[in-house]
Design a protein around this motif. Structure first.
Motif: not given
Length: 353
Positions: A28-29, A241-244, A250-252
């Protein structure tokens, strides 16, 4: 095996399509809007549930600069534990809104609590199931607290010895848990394919007599798909939502389109696994006519001795089975036979199958 295991009313077990859990974790950052969007995306992708993690940095560790409080290797190398968990945690003040939103749109939300206060918070929100995260499998008090709620309990096994797994399951049962599901897990972020050790899934099922699933941290969906083929009844996979966009996990993590592919493929694998079968399926029945059988391949006069020039095993399958060829050769025809006729037993003198 655990009887009638259900999460929010949905049966989970060997005879059910695999239960797919989209793990939000820290993706969720730090934005509640993104957390809500992740719940929406999981439902749109066809997942059965979203899982969050309920802790605060100060309930899972302490704010300390000592070397043992700094991660040395891997994805989070150099990060202080307190700072990492402060970034990754799901704020407790979000929980009520997240549960309400999930119920509103029709997807299950449940959590992994990491301490007694987290269990109390989740009980107040009527969390439908609890997960024990892999590092907490040695926290018997936490396991017992979750078990005493009477909710279905999922125990993840990353890094654990079999003895530790056995002890955790026994503690849960001893505290009253009747619905227990164990997740095979490799706590490698990401997990290399050659360390996935999926053969552990049927072994655990046999040893523990509970349903077994997979918490998967590989960079693809193939391991999860293979796990279902090997009997996994639940698959948990991190998603974002987006790895970027970055984030602690997020990386995996899978993106929504990849999660949708995973859901579709897992259910296809489940359907394909089926049950032991040694009879033609519906799809095969129309092909039965294309088997070989015994046919008259040259005209034969009544009373003539049948030879390999007269009778052969060919397609289609309207004549005697090919296994009778040796029994009809050398015998006489009971009547005149025409080329192209399927050979039947009453066309051969003295034939008895």
């Amino acid at each position: 095996m655990a009887k009638d295991f259900k999460i929010n009313g949905r049966p989970v077990g060997p005879d059910q399509p695999p239960y797919v859990v989209a793990e939000m974790s820290g993706n969720h950052n730090g934005e509640i809007g993104r957390a809500l969007a992740l719940i929406d995306a999981a439902r749109a992708a066809g997942a059965d549930a979203v899982k969050i993690q309920t802790y605060r940095a100060d309930t899972i560790t302490i704010d300390h600069d000592g070397p043992e409080f700094v991660i040395e290797k891997g994805l989070w190398a150099g990060r202080r534990l307190f700072e990492l968990y402060e970034e990754a945690h799901t704020p407790w003040e979000w929980h009520e809104e997240l549960f309400a939103h999930a119920r509103k749109i029709g997807i299950t939300l449940f959590s992994a609590p990491f301490d007694p206060t987290a269990v109390a918070l989740l009980q107040g929100l009527d969390c439908p199931a609890y997960k024990i995260a892999s590092p907490e499998i040695v926290d018997i008090d936490l396991i017992e607290r979750c078990a005493r709620t009477g909710k279905p309990l999922i125990i993840s096994t990353g890094m654990a010895s079999f003895e530790e797994i056995e002890e955790a399951v026994a503690a849960a049962r001893g505290a009253g848990a009747e619905e227990i599901l164990v997740l095979h897990c490799i706590s490698g972020y990401p997990t290399p394919f050659d360390q996935a050790n999926l053969a552990t899934i049927p072994d655990l099922a046999e040893r523990l007599d509970v349903a077994i699933g997979l918490s998967d941290h590989t960079m693809d969906t193939v391991v999860a798909e293979a796990a279902v083929a090997m009997g996994a009844v639940l698959v948990e996979k991190h998603f974002t939502l987006r790895r970027a966009d970055g984030g602690v996990d997020s990386a995996f993590s899978l993106e929504p389109e990849e999660l949708a592919v995973l859901v579709r493929n897992l259910r296809a694998v489940f359907d394909a696994r089926g049950k032991p079968n040694y009879r033609p399926t519906d799809a095969e029945k129309e092909m039965l006519a294309m088997r070989r059988s015994l046919y008259v391949v040259a005209d034969v006069a009544a009373g003539e001795v049948l030879t390999e020039a007269h009778v052969r095993s060919i397609r289609p399958a309207n004549g005697l089975p090919p296994k009778y060829l040796s029994q009809v050769l050398g015998k006489r025809a009971t009547r005149a036979l025409r080329r192209g006729e399927p050979l039947a037993g009453d066309m051969v003198q003295g034939f008895a199958d």
